[in-house]
Motif scaffolding. Structure first.
Motif, PDB file in Angstrom:
ATOM      1  N   PHE A 117     -12.290   6.433  14.800  1.00  0.00           N
ATOM      2  CA  PHE A 117     -11.152   5.687  15.520  1.00  0.00           C
ATOM      3  C   PHE A 117      -9.823   6.316  16.071  1.00  0.00           C
ATOM      4  O   PHE A 117      -9.160   7.241  15.689  1.00  0.00           O
ATOM      5  CB  PHE A 117     -10.714   4.356  14.431  1.00  0.00           C
ATOM      6  CG  PHE A 117     -11.809   3.204  14.476  1.00  0.00           C
ATOM      7  CD1 PHE A 117     -12.274   2.641  13.586  1.00  0.00           C
ATOM      8  CD2 PHE A 117     -12.876   3.427  15.322  1.00  0.00           C
ATOM      9  CE1 PHE A 117     -12.793   1.545  13.921  1.00  0.00           C
ATOM     10  CE2 PHE A 117     -13.705   2.308  15.810  1.00  0.00           C
ATOM     11  CZ  PHE A 117     -13.672   1.175  14.706  1.00  0.00           C
ATOM     12  N   ASP A 118      -9.658   6.511  17.569  1.00  0.00           N
ATOM     13  CA  ASP A 118      -7.912   6.901  17.293  1.00  0.00           C
ATOM     14  C   ASP A 118      -7.053   6.194  16.616  1.00  0.00           C
ATOM     15  O   ASP A 118      -7.024   4.906  15.696  1.00  0.00           O
ATOM     16  CB  ASP A 118      -7.596   6.644  18.583  1.00  0.00           C
ATOM     17  CG  ASP A 118      -8.845   6.992  20.346  1.00  0.00           C
ATOM     18  OD1 ASP A 118      -9.111   7.498  19.545  1.00  0.00           O
ATOM     19  OD2 ASP A 118      -9.158   7.081  20.719  1.00  0.00           O
ATOM     20  N   HIS A 119      -6.212   6.945  15.866  1.00  0.00           N
ATOM     21  CA  HIS A 119      -5.540   6.628  15.247  1.00  0.00           C
ATOM     22  C   HIS A 119      -3.616   5.407  15.710  1.00  0.00           C
ATOM     23  O   HIS A 119      -4.190   5.813  16.337  1.00  0.00           O
ATOM     24  CB  HIS A 119      -4.144   7.516  15.048  1.00  0.00           C
ATOM     25  CG  HIS A 119      -3.189   7.048  13.952  1.00  0.00           C
ATOM     26  ND1 HIS A 119      -3.038   7.470  12.573  1.00  0.00           N
ATOM     27  CD2 HIS A 119      -1.798   7.370  13.923  1.00  0.00           C
ATOM     28  CE1 HIS A 119      -2.306   7.062  12.050  1.00  0.00           C
ATOM     29  NE2 HIS A 119      -0.787   6.926  12.851  1.00  0.00           N
ATOM     30  N   GLY A 120      -4.366   4.151  15.158  1.00  0.00           N
ATOM     31  CA  GLY A 120      -3.640   2.642  16.012  1.00  0.00           C
ATOM     32  C   GLY A 120      -4.716   1.947  16.196  1.00  0.00           C
ATOM     33  O   GLY A 120      -4.455   0.853  16.730  1.00  0.00           O
ATOM     34  N   ASP A 121      -6.113   2.259  16.244  1.00  0.00           N
ATOM     35  CA  ASP A 121      -7.104   1.352  16.771  1.00  0.00           C
ATOM     36  C   ASP A 121      -7.292   0.093  16.081  1.00  0.00           C
ATOM     37  O   ASP A 121      -6.964  -0.993  16.341  1.00  0.00           O
ATOM     38  CB  ASP A 121      -8.364   1.950  16.976  1.00  0.00           C
ATOM     39  CG  ASP A 121      -8.820   2.440  18.400  1.00  0.00           C
ATOM     40  OD1 ASP A 121      -9.862   2.790  18.662  1.00  0.00           O
ATOM     41  OD2 ASP A 121      -7.805   2.989  18.968  1.00  0.00           O
ATOM     42  N   LYS A 122      -7.400  -0.509  15.076  1.00  0.00           N
ATOM     43  CA  LYS A 122      -7.181  -1.246  13.719  1.00  0.00           C
ATOM     44  C   LYS A 122      -6.173  -1.486  12.696  1.00  0.00           C
ATOM     45  O   LYS A 122      -5.574   0.068  12.679  1.00  0.00           O
ATOM     46  CB  LYS A 122      -8.751  -1.326  13.637  1.00  0.00           C
ATOM     47  CG  LYS A 122      -9.854  -0.847  13.767  1.00  0.00           C
ATOM     48  CD  LYS A 122      -9.875  -2.893  14.652  1.00  0.00           C
ATOM     49  CE  LYS A 122     -10.826  -2.814  16.156  1.00  0.00           C
ATOM     50  NZ  LYS A 122     -11.176  -4.219  17.008  1.00  0.00           N
ATOM     51  N   PHE A 123      -5.487  -2.578  12.743  1.00  0.00           N
ATOM     52  CA  PHE A 123      -4.254  -1.805  11.413  1.00  0.00           C
ATOM     53  C   PHE A 123      -5.182  -3.247  10.047  1.00  0.00           C
ATOM     54  O   PHE A 123      -5.502  -4.462  10.400  1.00  0.00           O
ATOM     55  CB  PHE A 123      -2.894  -2.190  11.893  1.00  0.00           C
ATOM     56  CG  PHE A 123      -2.674  -1.952  13.363  1.00  0.00           C
ATOM     57  CD1 PHE A 123      -2.182  -0.498  12.905  1.00  0.00           C
ATOM     58  CD2 PHE A 123      -3.616  -1.965  14.520  1.00  0.00           C
ATOM     59  CE1 PHE A 123      -2.052   0.257  14.234  1.00  0.00           C
ATOM     60  CE2 PHE A 123      -3.002  -0.924  15.317  1.00  0.00           C
ATOM     61  CZ  PHE A 123      -2.115   0.021  15.391  1.00  0.00           C
ATOM     62  N   MET A 124      -3.832  -3.043   9.101  1.00  0.00           N
ATOM     63  CA  MET A 124      -4.049  -3.413   8.329  1.00  0.00           C
ATOM     64  C   MET A 124      -2.409  -3.914   7.785  1.00  0.00           C
ATOM     65  O   MET A 124      -1.517  -2.895   7.527  1.00  0.00           O
ATOM     66  CB  MET A 124      -4.865  -3.347   7.080  1.00  0.00           C
ATOM     67  CG  MET A 124      -5.237  -4.049   5.235  1.00  0.00           C
ATOM     68  SD  MET A 124      -5.992  -3.485   4.129  1.00  0.00           S
ATOM     69  CE  MET A 124      -4.739  -3.162   3.316  1.00  0.00           C
ATOM     70  N   THR A 125      -1.783  -5.089   7.309  1.00  0.00           N
ATOM     71  CA  THR A 125      -0.308  -5.442   6.498  1.00  0.00           C
ATOM     72  C   THR A 125      -1.301  -5.543   5.606  1.00  0.00           C
ATOM     73  O   THR A 125      -2.625  -6.519   4.813  1.00  0.00           O
ATOM     74  CB  THR A 125       0.089  -5.937   7.738  1.00  0.00           C
ATOM     75  OG1 THR A 125      -0.957  -7.227   7.468  1.00  0.00           O
ATOM     76  CG2 THR A 125       0.404  -5.260   8.845  1.00  0.00           C
ATOM     77  N   ALA A 126      -0.475  -6.039   4.386  1.00  0.00           N
ATOM     78  CA  ALA A 126      -0.437  -6.745   2.689  1.00  0.00           C
ATOM     79  C   ALA A 126       0.757  -6.848   1.895  1.00  0.00           C
ATOM     80  O   ALA A 126       1.814  -5.883   2.402  1.00  0.00           O
ATOM     81  CB  ALA A 126      -1.606  -5.440   2.478  1.00  0.00           C
ATOM     82  N   GLU A 127       0.640  -8.091   1.611  1.00  0.00           N
ATOM     83  CA  GLU A 127       2.109  -8.081   1.398  1.00  0.00           C
ATOM     84  C   GLU A 127       1.879  -7.729  -0.629  1.00  0.00           C
ATOM     85  O   GLU A 127       0.974  -8.327  -0.570  1.00  0.00           O
ATOM     86  CB  GLU A 127       2.029  -9.896   0.985  1.00  0.00           C
ATOM     87  CG  GLU A 127       2.693 -10.101   2.253  1.00  0.00           C
ATOM     88  CD  GLU A 127       2.399 -11.626   2.866  1.00  0.00           C
ATOM     89  OE1 GLU A 127       2.821 -12.418   1.799  1.00  0.00           O
ATOM     90  OE2 GLU A 127       1.612 -12.551   3.054  1.00  0.00           O
ATOM     91  N   PHE A 128       2.353  -7.267  -0.854  1.00  0.00           N
ATOM     92  CA  PHE A 128       3.003  -6.484  -2.434  1.00  0.00           C
ATOM     93  C   PHE A 128       4.192  -6.580  -2.739  1.00  0.00           C
ATOM     94  O   PHE A 128       5.307  -5.906  -2.548  1.00  0.00           O
ATOM     95  CB  PHE A 128       2.427  -5.252  -2.538  1.00  0.00           C
ATOM     96  CG  PHE A 128       2.346  -4.700  -1.763  1.00  0.00           C
ATOM     97  CD1 PHE A 128       3.233  -3.201  -2.317  1.00  0.00           C
ATOM     98  CD2 PHE A 128       1.631  -4.776  -0.505  1.00  0.00           C
ATOM     99  CE1 PHE A 128       3.072  -2.266  -1.487  1.00  0.00           C
ATOM    100  CE2 PHE A 128       1.404  -2.836  -0.306  1.00  0.00           C
ATOM    101  CZ  PHE A 128       2.592  -2.369  -0.148  1.00  0.00           C
ATOM    102  N   GLY A 129       4.409  -6.982  -4.312  1.00  0.00           N
ATOM    103  CA  GLY A 129       5.868  -7.410  -4.523  1.00  0.00           C
ATOM    104  C   GLY A 129       5.872  -7.097  -6.136  1.00  0.00           C
ATOM    105  O   GLY A 129       5.447  -7.324  -6.922  1.00  0.00           O
ATOM    106  N   GLY A 130       7.442  -7.886  -6.773  1.00  0.00           N
ATOM    107  CA  GLY A 130       7.452  -7.857  -8.215  1.00  0.00           C
ATOM    108  C   GLY A 130       8.150  -6.967  -8.436  1.00  0.00           C
ATOM    109  O   GLY A 130       8.956  -5.977  -7.490  1.00  0.00           O
ATOM    110  N   GLY A 131       7.910  -6.296  -9.220  1.00  0.00           N
ATOM    111  CA  GLY A 131       8.770  -5.233 -10.328  1.00  0.00           C
ATOM    112  C   GLY A 131       8.198  -3.528  -9.565  1.00  0.00           C
ATOM    113  O   GLY A 131       6.732  -4.080  -8.568  1.00  0.00           O
ATOM    114  N   TRP A 132       8.524  -2.439  -9.729  1.00  0.00           N
ATOM    115  CA  TRP A 132       8.103  -1.573  -9.409  1.00  0.00           C
ATOM    116  C   TRP A 132       6.168  -1.148  -9.368  1.00  0.00           C
ATOM    117  O   TRP A 132       6.123  -0.588  -8.875  1.00  0.00           O
ATOM    118  CB  TRP A 132       8.714  -0.220  -9.580  1.00  0.00           C
ATOM    119  CG  TRP A 132       7.840   1.271  -9.723  1.00  0.00           C
ATOM    120  CD1 TRP A 132       7.444   1.899  -9.856  1.00  0.00           C
ATOM    121  CD2 TRP A 132       7.703   1.470  -8.134  1.00  0.00           C
ATOM    122  NE1 TRP A 132       7.007   3.075  -9.818  1.00  0.00           N
ATOM    123  CE2 TRP A 132       7.161   2.909  -8.494  1.00  0.00           C
ATOM    124  CE3 TRP A 132       7.606   0.987  -6.756  1.00  0.00           C
ATOM    125  CZ2 TRP A 132       5.497   3.300  -7.014  1.00  0.00           C
ATOM    126  CZ3 TRP A 132       6.924   2.177  -5.919  1.00  0.00           C
ATOM    127  CH2 TRP A 132       6.235   2.466  -6.371  1.00  0.00           C
TER     128      TRP A 132
END
Length: 558
Positions: A117-132
């Motif tokens: 895939f060309d860089h940037g064709d499909k994307f993924m985001t994710a939520e992660f938080g809390g302590g380090w």
């Protein structure tokens, strides 16, 4: 009389014959018993176990160990020392494996239509938080999910981190993941073909603001809140950003790591087929069968996927999940929860990809060189102190280590007195040896009692602050982890992700030391003390680490 003599003689003769024959009969009987035991142990029982999905036909306690790859690089010249040879010997557990950028490790979706895939064709985001350490776990899981799905991972904005909030002397309290790992410089440059990463601001500028992102319900173009592209440092407003990504990214509640295993199919298998095949194994095993004790036998590394996945079913898994047509076609996929040990959540149908993923985390997702070098200086000072204490008996300066998590820690069973902590650990600790302690406890009464029980053999990072120069104090917990990982014997806090990562680092170190191993224990609750002794299947998605993360992961290289 003659008849009587004849009878007595015959009887005596029979008795002698019996004594002559008896040893032969005993030996023959033992031989039969041994053959029966051998057949039962190595043929009948394994066959029965395999038939009912409890084991493979070639079970091994320790699979084959391959030659250790070339040790990875580390130079401390520009970071205040120590000398490079000392730093590498003390810190380097990672490897430099050129073949790990081989295209054969690519996700089948990166190879779709015969091209990457060309860089940037499909994307993924994710939520992660809390302590380090919760954030670290989320990053490890996210980057491998994105790789497995053939997508570019969009990193979260610069943000504050729980318990890394010391703003004294106007030092920074807003961090990017690149402040801890060489993400954008090392991974993108060295693993660019296998892992794509961009910043949130780049994604919003180059993709969202160009009208490419749509609301998944209305299918209309939706721009970021307020057309804003830079969310760095705006902790109070980032909720608006996450709600936007949830509205636009394909997401499924059944993907939660707490309940599911996410399958990455091999190149010749669809996700639907892989999920169906592995779900059959899951359904066939009762909940009791999914609960496995410590000292479980490990399956061969190259065992069929239907066998290997059994090692992940010890936890509270409710379903096997994977990608689908809607997910594959979507521009953006969004995960609301990625809090898990990556290897407890992601299952690779291809065993070589599975081992590659574990090497990737070990070799690429490691603390930045400047943090490694600072820890090496502290470890060197602790070793010197240990030698000075016992110059004749401790020529190499070995020391033991502790992580005592207290503060606001929610697992109350670990909050024990200083005396209990000592009683639960004294038999395993090395006599008269220095003990390095990482702790968030600031109660002087507790610390004084602890020092008294351990006969003032305790040292803390505060004793070596001069070696850290002008380092941001919010990184001190990272230094604590690295120093504790070098201890000969380690006691940690049960259910602490801080302790868990120390144990994984120690696992990496032990593999680098030809499998000699470093002893790790939990000081409380007492029934958890020996959890890390022996091999065990994965029965938790976050509370502790498991040997599968580090044992023999250099096998199967192409």
């Amino acid at each position: 009389m003659a008849g009587t003599d004849h009878i007595e003689l015959a009887s005596h003769s029979r008795t002698k014959s019996i004594f002559r024959v008896a040893p032969c009969l005993i030996r023959a009987g033992l031989a039969v018993l041994f053959c029966g035991w051998f057949a039962l142990t190595f043929h009948v029982i394994p066959s029965w176990l395999e038939r009912y999905g409890l084991a493979s036909s070639t079970v091994a306690m320790v699979p084959q160990i391959t030659t250790r790859a070339q040790v990875g690089p580390l130079s401390c010249r520009e970071f205040g020392g120590p000398p490079d040879d000392n730093a590498r010997e003390e810190m380097v557990y990672w490897s430099d494996i050129p073949s790990d950028v081989n295209p054969s490790y690519l996700s089948p979706r990166f190879r779709s239509h015969g091209r990457v895939f060309d860089h940037g064709d499909k994307f993924m985001t994710a939520e992660f938080g809390g302590g380090w350490n919760n954030i670290r776990m989320g990053l490890e899981t996210s980057i491998l999910l994105a790789q497995g799905l053939g997508r570019t991972l969009v990193l979260p904005p610069v943000r504050g981190v729980y318990l890394m909030e010391d703003g004294a002397n106007e030092q920074n309290t807003q961090f990017s993941l690149n402040d801890f790992f060489h993400l954008l410089d090392r991974i993108v440059n060295k693993q660019g073909k296998n892992a794509h990463i961009i910043s949130m601001s780049d994604f919003l500028t180059e993709v969202a603001m160009k009208g490419m992102v749509k609301n998944k319900r209305t299918q209309k173009v939706e721009f970021p809140p307020g057309n804003r592209t830079n969310w760095d440092g705006s902790d109070d407003l980032q909720g608006d950003l996450w709600r936007y990504l949830r509205r636009c990214g394909v997401s499924r509640p059944e993907w939660k790591p707490k309940e599911a295993i996410f399958v990455i199919p091999s190149g010749n298998t669809t996700a639907d087929d892989a999920v169906e095949d592995l779900s059959a194994v899951f359904v066939a095993r009762s909940r009791k069968q999914r609960t496995t004790p410590r000292n479980s036998r490990r399956f061969p590394l190259d065992a069929p996927p239907e066998t290997r996945i059994i090692e992940l079913l010890g936890r509270n898994v409710q379903r096997i999940v994977g990608s689908n047509a809607q997910m594959d076609e979507a521009l953006l996929v969004h995960f609301t929860d990625v809090f898990a040990n990556f290897y407890s959540y992601i299952f690779y149908q291809n065993w070589r990809q599975d081992l590659w993923s574990k090497r990737f985390v070990r070799d690429q997702l490691r603390y930045r060189d400047e943090l490694q070098c600072a820890a090496a200086r502290v470890i060197g000072a602790v070793r010197k102190m240990a030698i000075d204490e016992n110059p004749g008996r401790n020529p190499y300066g070995t020391f033991d280590s502790f992580h005592v998590r207290r503060g606001d820690f929610a697992v109350r069973s670990t909050r024990v007195s200083a005396r209990t902590l000592y009683e639960n650990s004294k038999d395993e600790l090395t006599k008269d040896q220095i003990i390095y302690v990482a702790t968030d406890e600031r109660n002087e009464v507790f610390l004084s009692e602890m020092k008294a029980h351990f006969e003032n053999r305790l040292v803390f990072l505060e004793d070596f602050i001069d070696l850290l120069g002008d380092m941001n104090t919010n990184f001190y917990n990272v230094i604590d982890q690295l120093v504790c990982s070098a201890g000969n014997v380690f006691f940690g806090t049960w259910a602490s992700t801080f302790t868990a990562y120390i144990i994984r680092l120690r696992g990496y170190r032990s593999e680098n030391d030809q499998g000699k191993g470093l002893a790790s224990y939990f000081f409380a609750p007492i029934e958890k003390k020996y959890e890390m002794q022996g091999y065990s299947y994965i029965n938790s998605y976050w509370m502790r680490e498991f040997p599968a993360a580090w044992q023999n992961i250099d096998a199967g290289q192409v």
